[in-house]
Design a protein around this motif. Structure first.
Motif, PDB file in Angstrom:
ATOM      1  N   VAL A  63      33.365  51.670  31.226  1.00 38.85           N
ATOM      2  CA  VAL A  63      33.257  50.576  32.207  1.00 38.85           C
ATOM      3  C   VAL A  63      33.571  51.034  33.629  1.00 38.85           C
ATOM      4  CG1 VAL A  63      33.907  48.944  30.403  1.00 38.85           C
ATOM      5  CG2 VAL A  63      35.645  49.736  32.028  1.00 38.85           C
ATOM      6  N   LYS A  64      33.959  52.300  33.800  1.00 41.07           N
ATOM      7  CA  LYS A  64      34.287  52.784  35.138  1.00 41.07           C
ATOM      8  C   LYS A  64      33.098  52.622  36.068  1.00 41.07           C
ATOM      9  CE  LYS A  64      37.874  56.179  34.026  1.00 41.07           C
ATOM     10  NZ  LYS A  64      38.208  57.611  33.917  1.00 41.07           N
ATOM     11  N   GLY A  65      33.393  52.104  37.259  1.00 47.05           N
ATOM     12  CA  GLY A  65      32.349  51.893  38.251  1.00 47.05           C
ATOM     13  C   GLY A  65      31.630  50.568  38.108  1.00 47.05           C
ATOM     14  N   ARG A  66      31.867  49.861  37.002  1.00 39.52           N
ATOM     15  CA  ARG A  66      31.194  48.571  36.787  1.00 39.52           C
ATOM     16  C   ARG A  66      32.194  47.414  36.734  1.00 39.52           C
ATOM     17  NH1 ARG A  66      28.621  47.580  32.124  1.00 39.52           N
ATOM     18  NH2 ARG A  66      29.917  48.978  30.859  1.00 39.52           N
ATOM     19  N   PHE A  67      33.376  47.662  36.178  1.00 42.54           N
ATOM     20  CA  PHE A  67      34.393  46.622  36.023  1.00 42.54           C
ATOM     21  C   PHE A  67      35.545  46.876  36.988  1.00 42.54           C
ATOM     22  CE2 PHE A  67      33.634  45.499  31.236  1.00 42.54           C
ATOM     23  CZ  PHE A  67      32.281  45.321  31.500  1.00 42.54           C
ATOM     24  N   THR A  68      36.158  45.781  37.433  1.00 38.96           N
ATOM     25  CA  THR A  68      37.326  45.878  38.304  1.00 38.96           C
ATOM     26  C   THR A  68      38.385  44.892  37.844  1.00 38.96           C
ATOM     27  OG1 THR A  68      35.934  46.465  40.203  1.00 38.96           O
ATOM     28  CG2 THR A  68      38.185  45.735  40.661  1.00 38.96           C
ATOM     29  N   ILE A  69      39.593  45.400  37.618  1.00 39.27           N
ATOM     30  CA  ILE A  69      40.712  44.545  37.235  1.00 39.27           C
ATOM     31  C   ILE A  69      41.568  44.291  38.472  1.00 39.27           C
ATOM     32  CG2 ILE A  69      42.202  46.485  36.544  1.00 39.27           C
ATOM     33  CD1 ILE A  69      43.281  44.666  34.289  1.00 39.27           C
ATOM     34  N   SER A  70      42.057  43.071  38.580  1.00 40.82           N
ATOM     35  CA  SER A  70      42.917  42.724  39.713  1.00 40.82           C
ATOM     36  C   SER A  70      43.907  41.663  39.263  1.00 40.82           C
ATOM     37  CB  SER A  70      42.085  42.222  40.902  1.00 40.82           C
ATOM     38  OG  SER A  70      41.372  41.041  40.549  1.00 40.82           O
ATOM     39  N   ARG A  71      44.941  41.458  40.081  1.00 40.56           N
ATOM     40  CA  ARG A  71      45.949  40.472  39.734  1.00 40.56           C
ATOM     41  C   ARG A  71      46.327  39.667  40.954  1.00 40.56           C
ATOM     42  NH1 ARG A  71      50.681  43.953  37.341  1.00 40.56           N
ATOM     43  NH2 ARG A  71      51.841  41.991  37.399  1.00 40.56           N
ATOM     44  N   ASP A  72      46.614  38.392  40.741  1.00 39.91           N
ATOM     45  CA  ASP A  72      47.109  37.512  41.787  1.00 39.91           C
ATOM     46  C   ASP A  72      48.474  37.024  41.320  1.00 39.91           C
ATOM     47  OD1 ASP A  72      47.744  35.386  43.489  1.00 39.91           O
ATOM     48  OD2 ASP A  72      45.645  34.853  43.775  1.00 39.91           O
ATOM     49  N   ASN A  73      49.527  37.648  41.832  1.00 40.13           N
ATOM     50  CA  ASN A  73      50.873  37.308  41.370  1.00 40.13           C
ATOM     51  C   ASN A  73      51.235  35.861  41.687  1.00 40.13           C
ATOM     52  OD1 ASN A  73      51.287  39.892  40.349  1.00 40.13           O
ATOM     53  ND2 ASN A  73      52.160  40.640  42.270  1.00 40.13           N
ATOM     54  N   ALA A  74      50.741  35.343  42.801  1.00 40.48           N
ATOM     55  CA  ALA A  74      51.064  33.965  43.185  1.00 40.48           C
ATOM     56  C   ALA A  74      50.480  32.963  42.196  1.00 40.48           C
ATOM     57  CB  ALA A  74      50.548  33.682  44.588  1.00 40.48           C
ATOM     58  N   LYS A  75      49.346  33.317  41.601  1.00 42.90           N
ATOM     59  CA  LYS A  75      48.690  32.422  40.645  1.00 42.90           C
ATOM     60  C   LYS A  75      48.972  32.817  39.205  1.00 42.90           C
ATOM     61  CE  LYS A  75      44.854  31.149  43.698  1.00 42.90           C
ATOM     62  NZ  LYS A  75      43.375  31.097  43.866  1.00 42.90           N
ATOM     63  N   ASN A  76      49.765  33.880  39.022  1.00 42.13           N
ATOM     64  CA  ASN A  76      50.061  34.365  37.660  1.00 42.13           C
ATOM     65  C   ASN A  76      48.781  34.586  36.866  1.00 42.13           C
ATOM     66  OD1 ASN A  76      52.863  34.327  38.040  1.00 42.13           O
ATOM     67  ND2 ASN A  76      52.957  32.157  37.539  1.00 42.13           N
ATOM     68  N   THR A  77      47.816  35.209  37.507  1.00 45.59           N
ATOM     69  CA  THR A  77      46.503  35.379  36.905  1.00 45.59           C
ATOM     70  C   THR A  77      46.003  36.804  37.110  1.00 45.59           C
ATOM     71  OG1 THR A  77      45.961  33.051  37.290  1.00 45.59           O
ATOM     72  CG2 THR A  77      44.113  34.540  36.898  1.00 45.59           C
ATOM     73  N   VAL A  78      45.372  37.314  36.067  1.00 44.16           N
ATOM     74  CA  VAL A  78      44.724  38.615  36.124  1.00 44.16           C
ATOM     75  C   VAL A  78      43.229  38.397  35.917  1.00 44.16           C
ATOM     76  CG1 VAL A  78      44.489  40.856  35.003  1.00 44.16           C
ATOM     77  CG2 VAL A  78      46.733  39.840  35.292  1.00 44.16           C
ATOM     78  N   TYR A  79      42.442  39.141  36.658  1.00 45.37           N
ATOM     79  CA  TYR A  79      40.992  38.971  36.612  1.00 45.37           C
ATOM     80  C   TYR A  79      40.314  40.251  36.142  1.00 45.37           C
ATOM     81  CZ  TYR A  79      42.220  35.137  39.749  1.00 45.37           C
ATOM     82  OH  TYR A  79      42.785  34.020  40.302  1.00 45.37           O
ATOM     83  N   LEU A  80      39.140  40.083  35.573  1.00 44.88           N
ATOM     84  CA  LEU A  80      38.285  41.225  35.250  1.00 44.88           C
ATOM     85  C   LEU A  80      36.897  40.901  35.773  1.00 44.88           C
ATOM     86  CD1 LEU A  80      38.205  44.008  33.827  1.00 44.88           C
ATOM     87  CD2 LEU A  80      37.271  42.806  31.829  1.00 44.88           C
ATOM     88  N   GLN A  81      36.532  41.547  36.860  1.00 45.21           N
ATOM     89  CA  GLN A  81      35.191  41.395  37.415  1.00 45.21           C
ATOM     90  C   GLN A  81      34.281  42.383  36.712  1.00 45.21           C
ATOM     91  OE1 GLN A  81      33.950  39.190  39.805  1.00 45.21           O
ATOM     92  NE2 GLN A  81      31.965  40.037  39.185  1.00 45.21           N
ATOM     93  N   MET A  82      33.234  41.870  36.089  1.00 47.21           N
ATOM     94  CA  MET A  82      32.326  42.709  35.315  1.00 47.21           C
ATOM     95  C   MET A  82      30.935  42.639  35.937  1.00 47.21           C
ATOM     96  SD  MET A  82      33.588  41.778  31.446  1.00 47.21           S
ATOM     97  CE  MET A  82      32.886  40.127  31.492  1.00 47.21           C
ATOM     98  N   ASN A  83      30.467  43.772  36.420  1.00 50.71           N
ATOM     99  CA  ASN A  83      29.141  43.866  37.029  1.00 50.71           C
ATOM    100  C   ASN A  83      28.252  44.793  36.206  1.00 50.71           C
ATOM    101  OD1 ASN A  83      30.092  42.261  39.184  1.00 50.71           O
ATOM    102  ND2 ASN A  83      30.760  44.083  40.322  1.00 50.71           N
ATOM    103  N   SER A  84      26.968  44.704  36.436  1.00 51.89           N
ATOM    104  CA  SER A  84      25.991  45.567  35.752  1.00 51.89           C
ATOM    105  C   SER A  84      26.225  45.547  34.247  1.00 51.89           C
ATOM    106  CB  SER A  84      26.085  47.006  36.285  1.00 51.89           C
ATOM    107  OG  SER A  84      25.853  47.052  37.670  1.00 51.89           O
ATOM    108  N   LEU A  85      26.355  44.365  33.713  1.00 53.55           N
ATOM    109  CA  LEU A  85      26.675  44.227  32.296  1.00 53.55           C
ATOM    110  C   LEU A  85      25.544  44.763  31.419  1.00 53.55           C
ATOM    111  CD1 LEU A  85      28.440  40.785  32.460  1.00 53.55           C
ATOM    112  CD2 LEU A  85      29.417  42.847  31.430  1.00 53.55           C
ATOM    113  N   LYS A  86      25.955  45.322  30.289  1.00 50.00           N
ATOM    114  CA  LYS A  86      25.025  45.904  29.324  1.00 50.00           C
ATOM    115  C   LYS A  86      25.186  45.197  27.984  1.00 50.00           C
ATOM    116  CE  LYS A  86      25.739  50.476  31.437  1.00 50.00           C
ATOM    117  NZ  LYS A  86      26.156  51.893  31.175  1.00 50.00           N
ATOM    118  N   PRO A  87      24.160  45.235  27.159  1.00 47.48           N
ATOM    119  CA  PRO A  87      24.295  44.605  25.829  1.00 47.48           C
ATOM    120  C   PRO A  87      25.495  45.144  25.044  1.00 47.48           C
ATOM    121  CG  PRO A  87      21.996  45.045  26.272  1.00 47.48           C
ATOM    122  CD  PRO A  87      22.771  45.672  27.404  1.00 47.48           C
ATOM    123  N   GLU A  88      25.830  46.403  25.234  1.00 45.67           N
ATOM    124  CA  GLU A  88      26.966  46.984  24.510  1.00 45.67           C
ATOM    125  C   GLU A  88      28.321  46.477  25.022  1.00 45.67           C
ATOM    126  OE1 GLU A  88      24.407  48.620  25.922  1.00 45.67           O
ATOM    127  OE2 GLU A  88      25.062  50.537  26.816  1.00 45.67           O
TER     128      GLU A  88
END
Length: 115
Positions: A63-88
């Protein structure tokens, strides 16, 4: 006790994008690390990405180069942005954290990528 609730999964065409969210019941600022795992049908659960308290991140090679993980401590939330998704990338995606000696998992959110 920590509760993790994932959201944002769904059906998307190959090449598309999705953003997953993981809302935690406690203050994630105190968590050493939070991560996203996935499990495809008939396969073992695997690490997708994690993010540490200091902000350092790790990604699976697939997933390197396609996915990005981030966190918002104020919202107690972690995100996973997934781009260029593949069937796999089709799998149930789970949020995870370790607090002390306890491991916590969300119930997962299904991501389906059509070809």
């Amino acid at each position: 006790q920590v509760q993790l609730v994932e959201s944002g999964g769904g059906l998307v065409q190959a090449g598309g994008s999705l953003r997953l969210s993981c809302a935690a019941s406690g203050s994630i600022f105190s968590f050493n690390a939070m991560g996203w795992y996935r499990q495809a049908p008939g396969k073992q659960r695997e690490l997708v990405a994690n993010i540490h308290r200091g902000g350092s991140t790790n990604y699976a090679d697939s997933v390197k180069g396609r996915f990005t993980i981030s966190r918002d401590n104020a919202k107690n939330t972690v995100y996973l942005q997934m781009n260029s998704l593949k069937p796999e990338d089709t799998a149930v995606y789970y949020c995870n954290t370790v607090v002390g000696i306890s491991i916590y998992w969300g119930k997962g959110t299904l991501v389906t990528v059509s070809s």
